[in-house]
Motif scaffolding. Structure first.
Motif, PDB file in Angstrom:
ATOM      1  N   THR A 183       0.852  -1.187   0.000  1.00 40.11           N
ATOM      2  CA  THR A 183       0.000   0.000   0.000  1.00 40.11           C
ATOM      3  C   THR A 183       0.885   1.234   0.000  1.00 40.11           C
ATOM      4  O   THR A 183       1.895   1.293   0.700  1.00 40.11           O
ATOM      5  CB  THR A 183      -0.904   0.026   1.239  1.00 40.11           C
ATOM      6  N   CYS A 184       0.495   2.221  -0.797  1.00 42.56           N
ATOM      7  CA  CYS A 184       1.095   3.538  -0.715  1.00 42.56           C
ATOM      8  C   CYS A 184       0.090   4.480  -0.068  1.00 42.56           C
ATOM      9  O   CYS A 184      -1.127   4.347  -0.284  1.00 42.56           O
ATOM     10  CB  CYS A 184       1.478   4.066  -2.100  1.00 42.56           C
ATOM     11  N   ILE A 185       0.597   5.405   0.722  1.00 38.43           N
ATOM     12  CA  ILE A 185      -0.257   6.340   1.435  1.00 38.43           C
ATOM     13  C   ILE A 185       0.178   7.758   1.113  1.00 38.43           C
ATOM     14  O   ILE A 185       1.349   8.104   1.250  1.00 38.43           O
ATOM     15  CB  ILE A 185      -0.189   6.110   2.960  1.00 38.43           C
ATOM     16  N   LEU A 186      -0.775   8.567   0.673  1.00 41.16           N
ATOM     17  CA  LEU A 186      -0.523   9.993   0.456  1.00 41.16           C
ATOM     18  C   LEU A 186      -1.262  10.778   1.528  1.00 41.16           C
ATOM     19  O   LEU A 186      -2.501  10.808   1.538  1.00 41.16           O
ATOM     20  CB  LEU A 186      -0.989  10.431  -0.931  1.00 41.16           C
ATOM     21  N   GLN A 187      -0.539  11.382   2.425  1.00 42.95           N
ATOM     22  CA  GLN A 187      -1.135  12.299   3.392  1.00 42.95           C
ATOM     23  C   GLN A 187      -1.188  13.667   2.713  1.00 42.95           C
ATOM     24  O   GLN A 187      -0.269  14.478   2.815  1.00 42.95           O
ATOM     25  CB  GLN A 187      -0.313  12.329   4.673  1.00 42.95           C
ATOM     26  N   ALA A 188      -2.294  13.862   2.008  1.00 43.68           N
ATOM     27  CA  ALA A 188      -2.401  15.024   1.125  1.00 43.68           C
ATOM     28  C   ALA A 188      -2.273  16.337   1.892  1.00 43.68           C
ATOM     29  O   ALA A 188      -1.721  17.316   1.367  1.00 43.68           O
ATOM     30  CB  ALA A 188      -3.729  14.971   0.375  1.00 43.68           C
ATOM     31  N   HIS A 189      -2.762  16.381   3.118  1.00 48.06           N
ATOM     32  CA  HIS A 189      -2.707  17.604   3.918  1.00 48.06           C
ATOM     33  C   HIS A 189      -1.272  17.953   4.329  1.00 48.06           C
ATOM     34  O   HIS A 189      -0.980  19.107   4.640  1.00 48.06           O
ATOM     35  CB  HIS A 189      -3.585  17.451   5.163  1.00 48.06           C
ATOM     36  N   LEU A 190      -0.380  16.968   4.330  1.00 44.34           N
ATOM     37  CA  LEU A 190       1.019  17.206   4.672  1.00 44.34           C
ATOM     38  C   LEU A 190       1.900  17.404   3.445  1.00 44.34           C
ATOM     39  O   LEU A 190       3.007  17.948   3.564  1.00 44.34           O
ATOM     40  CB  LEU A 190       1.567  16.034   5.497  1.00 44.34           C
ATOM     41  N   HIS A 191       1.425  16.949   2.296  1.00 41.66           N
ATOM     42  CA  HIS A 191       2.236  17.017   1.067  1.00 41.66           C
ATOM     43  C   HIS A 191       1.420  17.613  -0.083  1.00 41.66           C
ATOM     44  O   HIS A 191       1.158  16.949  -1.093  1.00 41.66           O
ATOM     45  CB  HIS A 191       2.730  15.621   0.693  1.00 41.66           C
ATOM     46  N   PRO A 192       1.011  18.870   0.031  1.00 44.60           N
ATOM     47  CA  PRO A 192       0.171  19.472  -1.013  1.00 44.60           C
ATOM     48  C   PRO A 192       0.857  19.590  -2.370  1.00 44.60           C
ATOM     49  O   PRO A 192       0.174  19.765  -3.380  1.00 44.60           O
ATOM     50  CB  PRO A 192      -0.166  20.855  -0.435  1.00 44.60           C
ATOM     51  N   ALA A 193       2.183  19.472  -2.392  1.00 48.83           N
ATOM     52  CA  ALA A 193       2.895  19.525  -3.672  1.00 48.83           C
ATOM     53  C   ALA A 193       2.960  18.168  -4.350  1.00 48.83           C
ATOM     54  O   ALA A 193       3.501  18.059  -5.462  1.00 48.83           O
ATOM     55  CB  ALA A 193       4.313  20.070  -3.460  1.00 48.83           C
ATOM     56  N   LYS A 194       2.429  17.131  -3.699  1.00 49.81           N
ATOM     57  CA  LYS A 194       2.501  15.770  -4.244  1.00 49.81           C
ATOM     58  C   LYS A 194       1.124  15.210  -4.599  1.00 49.81           C
ATOM     59  O   LYS A 194       0.940  13.986  -4.631  1.00 49.81           O
ATOM     60  CB  LYS A 194       3.176  14.847  -3.219  1.00 49.81           C
ATOM     61  N   LEU A 195       0.175  16.075  -4.879  1.00 47.61           N
ATOM     62  CA  LEU A 195      -1.181  15.598  -5.146  1.00 47.61           C
ATOM     63  C   LEU A 195      -1.285  14.796  -6.439  1.00 47.61           C
ATOM     64  O   LEU A 195      -2.262  14.073  -6.640  1.00 47.61           O
ATOM     65  CB  LEU A 195      -2.158  16.778  -5.171  1.00 47.61           C
ATOM     66  N   HIS A 196      -0.287  14.905  -7.311  1.00 46.72           N
ATOM     67  CA  HIS A 196      -0.281  14.134  -8.553  1.00 46.72           C
ATOM     68  C   HIS A 196       0.211  12.703  -8.321  1.00 46.72           C
ATOM     69  O   HIS A 196       0.221  11.890  -9.247  1.00 46.72           O
ATOM     70  CB  HIS A 196       0.604  14.808  -9.596  1.00 46.72           C
ATOM     71  N   THR A 197       0.619  12.386  -7.090  1.00 47.87           N
ATOM     72  CA  THR A 197       1.119  11.054  -6.762  1.00 47.87           C
ATOM     73  C   THR A 197       0.120  10.306  -5.890  1.00 47.87           C
ATOM     74  O   THR A 197      -0.888  10.870  -5.461  1.00 47.87           O
ATOM     75  CB  THR A 197       2.460  11.142  -5.996  1.00 47.87           C
ATOM     76  N   VAL A 198       0.439   9.031  -5.606  1.00 52.49           N
ATOM     77  CA  VAL A 198      -0.384   8.254  -4.668  1.00 52.49           C
ATOM     78  C   VAL A 198       0.385   8.008  -3.372  1.00 52.49           C
ATOM     79  O   VAL A 198       0.020   7.150  -2.573  1.00 52.49           O
ATOM     80  CB  VAL A 198      -0.850   6.915  -5.284  1.00 52.49           C
ATOM     81  N   GLY A 199       1.446   8.776  -3.173  1.00 49.10           N
ATOM     82  CA  GLY A 199       2.141   8.743  -1.906  1.00 49.10           C
ATOM     83  C   GLY A 199       3.326   7.804  -1.855  1.00 49.10           C
ATOM     84  O   GLY A 199       3.841   7.336  -2.872  1.00 49.10           O
ATOM     85  N   GLN A 200       3.753   7.530  -0.630  1.00 54.36           N
ATOM     86  CA  GLN A 200       4.916   6.698  -0.368  1.00 54.36           C
ATOM     87  C   GLN A 200       4.487   5.353   0.212  1.00 54.36           C
ATOM     88  O   GLN A 200       3.414   5.237   0.796  1.00 54.36           O
ATOM     89  CB  GLN A 200       5.841   7.412   0.626  1.00 54.36           C
ATOM     90  N   PRO A 201       5.332   4.327   0.080  1.00 53.12           N
ATOM     91  CA  PRO A 201       4.989   3.027   0.672  1.00 53.12           C
ATOM     92  C   PRO A 201       4.706   3.161   2.164  1.00 53.12           C
ATOM     93  O   PRO A 201       5.396   3.880   2.890  1.00 53.12           O
ATOM     94  CB  PRO A 201       6.244   2.192   0.411  1.00 53.12           C
ATOM     95  N   ALA A 202       3.657   2.468   2.617  1.00 56.27           N
ATOM     96  CA  ALA A 202       3.317   2.468   4.033  1.00 56.27           C
ATOM     97  C   ALA A 202       4.442   1.809   4.827  1.00 56.27           C
ATOM     98  O   ALA A 202       5.200   0.990   4.285  1.00 56.27           O
ATOM     99  CB  ALA A 202       2.004   1.714   4.251  1.00 56.27           C
ATOM    100  N   PRO A 203       4.586   2.144   6.105  1.00 53.42           N
ATOM    101  CA  PRO A 203       5.614   1.499   6.929  1.00 53.42           C
ATOM    102  C   PRO A 203       5.486  -0.026   6.887  1.00 53.42           C
ATOM    103  O   PRO A 203       4.396  -0.574   7.029  1.00 53.42           O
ATOM    104  CB  PRO A 203       5.323   2.042   8.328  1.00 53.42           C
ATOM    105  N   GLY A 204       6.609  -0.686   6.646  1.00 50.97           N
ATOM    106  CA  GLY A 204       6.602  -2.142   6.575  1.00 50.97           C
ATOM    107  C   GLY A 204       6.155  -2.710   5.243  1.00 50.97           C
ATOM    108  O   GLY A 204       6.067  -3.930   5.083  1.00 50.97           O
ATOM    109  N   HIS A 205       5.896  -1.835   4.275  1.00 51.70           N
ATOM    110  CA  HIS A 205       5.456  -2.269   2.945  1.00 51.70           C
ATOM    111  C   HIS A 205       6.596  -2.073   1.951  1.00 51.70           C
ATOM    112  O   HIS A 205       7.240  -1.022   1.933  1.00 51.70           O
ATOM    113  CB  HIS A 205       4.224  -1.492   2.492  1.00 51.70           C
TER     114      HIS A 205
END
Length: 511
Positions: free
Chosen positions: A308-330
């Motif tokens: 799973t990748c997680i995008l915390q959009a409220h913390l990374h507003p410049a990365k809204l074109h992505t789906v985030g980073q791998p979840a911890p342990g993933h």
């Protein structure tokens, strides 16, 4: 050093603990009905005892095909408590599909609502007042009944989720209790707890729903069910119950944000909003961030699990074109067409694009009774570790955020060139006269395949298909040019918002 693995605690046991410790706390609300943890736990006990009375237990499975209700959830938890697995089925499937899925699951009984139009392969029980079979109330064990205790093994099946069938025949995805435990532990950081009020407006047969619903009950919060989604009613319900958590699919976010009365509702109690299941466009994420209080988190993954990748959009507003980073342990990797890993020098941007594969503590056991399909969904690294293939193509940027290009099966090969429908859809969405759009590949005698588009005009817009096609083709490369475009009143979607591209291809071919 890795943190110690938390001890296994199954969901029915967690609910029983809440019933002992906070018996009058609200567990589930649906319409004007509500049950406390004591009442909900007792109802689940009666379901489990009734199943045991009929000789059912570990190794068995029930199917549930119904709208969202308190009874639905009690049957689900009661079956788990007796050691059974649950196959939640989509009522919108055809009678033939429903019968086939129940048979594939080996369901010993089926719980449904409404008059049955299905030739079920097992006895049916009604969750409502349907007259053509026995009702749940009459079937339940007597009030106060207690089932024999069952020690649930983490590797036992929790549920069989049947794929939507948007790309083929639905497959039963076996998710073990251990996978659900991983989801519960991951949700801890999202503020779930006894004071959480989670508004559920997606269907209970969807894994999307269960990802938010299960942690709510596991941590003693309140689940508010909305059996039929309507945007304005959703906002009113959120305000009435002072919702703190929710999960919606992108098309629901789109409809909520478009409500003329959005700003009149008090949504200040929201702490956490999640999104998954379909592409969540950057512009829509930005609108949610700007106008809806609370954290916004996008989950990218599969019902099959893996990574799973997680995008915390409220913390990374410049990365809204992505789906985030791998979840911890993933562990998320990319592989090429030959199954070789695409390198990422120094952990930064990937050298090129590739199919996304993932490994994590939450992975399906396999597809039910489909060993070949299970094997096709797996990839193994040089050390022999198992990963799940997503069928999505993407790349990692320099900060380790995953950028998706498209579905591997949706990619169009036109004249030997790869054409990504998502690139063309992004251009179409920039047209001021369009509200929605989808691009698919269709056969071409000249190019092998060629892209065509289906578009939904914006409310009140006066647009012409050929003019839009010319507008798009003036902005894209030669190999990307649309061979045709048709206007529709709406795109065909599954119940959780995925565009049914196979249906669009069939429509094009049939015309």
């Amino acid at each position: 050093m890795n943190a110690p693995k938390p001890p296994f605690a199954d969901l029915p046991a967690r609910i029983a603990a809440h019933a002992r410790e906070r018996p009058e706390a609200r567990a589930v609300v649906c319409g004007d009905a509500a049950v406390s943890y004591r009442a909900f736990d007792a109802l689940a006990d009666r379901v489990a005892a009734a199943l045991q009375r009929e000789g059912r237990g570990p190794g068995d499975c029930i199917a549930v095909c119904a709208g969202s209700s308190i009874g639905y959830l009690a049957v689900f938890v009661g079956a788990l408590r007796a050691g059974l697995a649950v196959a939640p089925l989509a009522p919108g499937s055809t009678p033939q599909q429903l019968a086939a899925m129940a048979a594939d699951a080996g369901a010993c009984c089926v719980f449904s609502d409404g008059d049955s139009r299905v030739d079920w392969p097992a006895p049916r029980l009604a969750l409502d007042d349907s007259a053509d079979c026995a009702a749940l109330g009459a079937w339940l064990a007597a009030a106060g009944a207690k089932p024999a205790a069952v020690a649930i093994d983490p590797d036992w099946p929790f549920n069989l989720i049947y794929s939507s069938g948007t790309t083929g025949t639905p497959k039963g995805i076996v998710q073990p209790h251990a996978m659900r435990q991983a989801h519960i532990e991951r949700a801890r950081q999202s503020g779930y707890g006894p004071d959480a009020v989670t508004l559920i407006a997606t269907p209970l047969y969807s894994n999307t729903t269960l990802v938010a619903l299960i942690p709510t009950l596991a941590y003693g919060g309140t689940v508010v069910l909305m059996p039929r989604f309507e945007a304005e009613a959703y906002l009113a319900l959120a305000e009435r119950h002072r919702a703190t958590h929710t999960i919606l699919v992108p098309v629901q976010y789109q409809r909520v944000m478009a409500c003329p009365g959005f700003g009149r509702h008090d949504l200040s109690t929201f702490r956490f909003k999640a999104c998954t299941s379909a592409p969540f466009h950057p512009e829509l994420k930005a609108d949610v961030l700007a106008r809806w209080p609370g954290a916004l988190v996008e989950y990218y993954g599969m019902t099959e699990g893996g990574g799973t990748c997680i995008l915390q959009a409220h913390l990374h507003p410049a990365k809204l074109h992505t789906v985030g980073q791998p979840a911890p342990g993933h562990d998320i990797r990319l592989i090429d067409e030959q199954g070789r890993e695409v390198p990422r020098p120094d952990g930064g941007a990937s050298v090129g694009s590739g199919e996304v594969v993932g490994r994590s503590p939450g992975m399906m056991s396999g597809y039910h009774r489909r060993p070949e399909a299970s094997a096709a969904a797996e990839w193994f690294d040089a050390e022999g570790r198992r990963y799940i293939r997503t069928g999505d193509i993407g790349r990692f940027d320099e900060d380790g955020f995953l950028v998706l290009h498209d579905r591997l099966k949706d990619m169009i090969i036109s004249g030997g060139f790869n054409v990504y429908p998502s690139d063309l859809e992004a251009v179409l969405r920039r047209h001021p006269g369009l509200a929605d759009a989808a691009v698919v590949g269709v056969p071409s005698a000249e190019w092998g395949e060629t892209p065509v588009a289906f578009a939904v005009p914006a409310l009140g817009a006066d647009v012409e298909a050929e003019a839009i096609r010319a507008w798009v083709n003036a902005q894209v490369g030669k190999t990307q040019r649309l061979a045709g475009l048709r206007l529709l009143s709406e795109l065909p979607r599954s119940a959780i918002g995925k565009v049914l591209k196979r249906e669009l291809r069939e429509r094009w071919s049939a015309a």
